[in-house]
Design a protein around this motif. Structure first.
Motif, PDB file in Angstrom:
ATOM      1  N   UNK A 186      -4.082  -0.376   5.758  1.00  0.00           N
ATOM      2  CA  UNK A 186      -4.131   0.584   4.648  1.00  0.00           C
ATOM      3  C   UNK A 186      -2.721   0.828   4.094  1.00  0.00           C
ATOM      4  N   UNK A 187      -1.775   1.044   4.988  1.00  0.00           N
ATOM      5  CA  UNK A 187      -0.378   1.328   4.591  1.00  0.00           C
ATOM      6  C   UNK A 187       0.195   0.172   3.762  1.00  0.00           C
ATOM      7  N   UNK A 188      -0.005  -1.060   4.234  1.00  0.00           N
ATOM      8  CA  UNK A 188       0.571  -2.215   3.529  1.00  0.00           C
ATOM      9  C   UNK A 188      -0.164  -2.498   2.219  1.00  0.00           C
ATOM     10  N   UNK A 189      -1.488  -2.392   2.226  1.00  0.00           N
ATOM     11  CA  UNK A 189      -2.254  -2.655   0.997  1.00  0.00           C
ATOM     12  C   UNK A 189      -1.926  -1.622  -0.084  1.00  0.00           C
ATOM     13  N   UNK A 216      -0.187  -2.348  -3.702  1.00  0.00           N
ATOM     14  CA  UNK A 216      -0.765  -1.824  -4.943  1.00  0.00           C
ATOM     15  C   UNK A 216       0.253  -1.043  -5.754  1.00  0.00           C
ATOM     16  N   UNK A 217       1.112  -0.300  -5.061  1.00  0.00           N
ATOM     17  CA  UNK A 217       2.129   0.513  -5.746  1.00  0.00           C
ATOM     18  C   UNK A 217       3.171  -0.332  -6.477  1.00  0.00           C
ATOM     19  N   UNK A 218       3.377  -1.585  -6.031  1.00  0.00           N
ATOM     20  CA  UNK A 218       4.349  -2.449  -6.733  1.00  0.00           C
ATOM     21  C   UNK A 218       3.645  -3.478  -7.620  1.00  0.00           C
ATOM     22  N   UNK A 219       2.334  -3.283  -7.829  1.00  0.00           N
ATOM     23  CA  UNK A 219       1.611  -4.120  -8.788  1.00  0.00           C
ATOM     24  C   UNK A 219       1.027  -5.394  -8.229  1.00  0.00           C
ATOM     25  N   UNK A 220       0.966  -5.528  -6.894  1.00  0.00           N
ATOM     26  CA  UNK A 220       0.307  -6.696  -6.293  1.00  0.00           C
ATOM     27  C   UNK A 220      -1.158  -6.337  -6.071  1.00  0.00           C
ATOM     28  N   UNK A 221      -2.098  -7.033  -6.708  1.00  0.00           N
ATOM     29  CA  UNK A 221      -3.518  -6.658  -6.589  1.00  0.00           C
ATOM     30  C   UNK A 221      -4.076  -6.989  -5.205  1.00  0.00           C
ATOM     31  N   UNK A 222      -4.874  -6.075  -4.651  1.00  0.00           N
ATOM     32  CA  UNK A 222      -5.513  -6.293  -3.353  1.00  0.00           C
ATOM     33  C   UNK A 222      -6.981  -5.880  -3.425  1.00  0.00           C
TER      34      UNK A 222
END
Length: 252
Positions: free
Chosen positions: A56-59, A63-69
């Motif tokens: 959860x922490x890494x995903x 998401x916060x830097x714009x990498x879609x998960x």
């Protein structure tokens, strides 16, 4: 009593259930630990809780830097709601330092820094032991297109930059990691997202000062208590859940 949920898939470390809304799944993190393509197995109490929280922490960070998960939200201590994706049948491996199979293949001492991050692929198939494959195989067998592969490499290197920085900030060296990539369809438009999980199960993590291993190699190589190692990673990152039981239970 809650109605029995429909199980969609069960893997070595997780179970996927039908989600609460269309296009979603519930991902449940088990306490099972496996190594050497499931030849070595144990149940490590608390492992699923830790991996749920860490993933959860890494995903969320990605998401916060714009990498879609595929991650939507955590539901409870062991479950998270995720988008249903079409998984590309590849494990995407990013290596920053030599360890594991690359050390064996190339005769490199573990811990040797690589000239640059190396991205490689293995075909997701437990029966075959997830064999390494080249881009030529991936394209020839239609697992992904050249454009997909370009996008996958770009995603993988962004994940690497993010994770390397996060871990370095808490005194941990990111040796290597693997991710899975999924396709999400929005009508005719398709996009690639980071799927599965990001946790110490899928990374090699060494303490920068001591070289102590804080990942699944602790279990693979009998180096101590796996929950202690994962708890240390969670503690440093500030995501340690309260009261994780630590008694390991071995099974044959």
């Amino acid at each position: 009593m809650a109605p029995r949920r429909k199980k969609i898939y069960e893997g070595k470390a997780k179970i996927l259930y039908e989600g609460t809304e269309p296009g979603t799944l519930i991902q449940y993190f088990k306490d099972d630990a496996t190594a050497f393509n499931a030849q070595k197995k144990a149940v490590i109490e608390g492992k699923g809780v830790l991996n749920n929280r860490l993933s959860e922490y890494f995903m969320q960070g990605l998401g916060n830097i714009g990498v879609p998960t595929h991650f939507i939200r955590r539901i409870n201590m062991r479950e998270q709601l995720i988008r249903q994706v079409e998984i590309i049948p590849l494990e995407v491996i990013v290596r920053n330092f030599a360890a594991g199979s690359i050390s064996k293949r190339l005769g490199m001492e573990e811990g040797t820094q690589l000239p640059r991050p190396i991205v490689e692929y293995s075909f997701k198939n437990d029966e075959l032991g997830d064999p390494m494959v080249s881009e030529e195989y991936v394209i020839a067998f239609g697992w992904a297109s050249q454009q997909d592969l370009d996008d996958i490499v770009s995603l993988a290197l962004r994940v690497n930059d993010f994770l390397s920085g996060v871990f370095y900030g808490v005194g941990i060296k990111l040796i290597d990691f693997k991710i899975e990539i999924g396709r999400i369809w929005d009508g005719e438009f398709m996009r690639l997202v980071v799927a599965d999980e990001i946790s110490p199960d899928s990374c090699r993590l060494w303490d920068i000062k001591t070289g102590q291993k804080l990942d699944k190699d602790v279990f693979r190589r009998d180096l101590g208590n796996l929950t202690d190692a994962y708890s240390e990673v969670a503690r440093r990152l500030g995501v340690l859940p309260a009261a994780v039981p630590v008694k390991p239970t071995l099974i044959n």
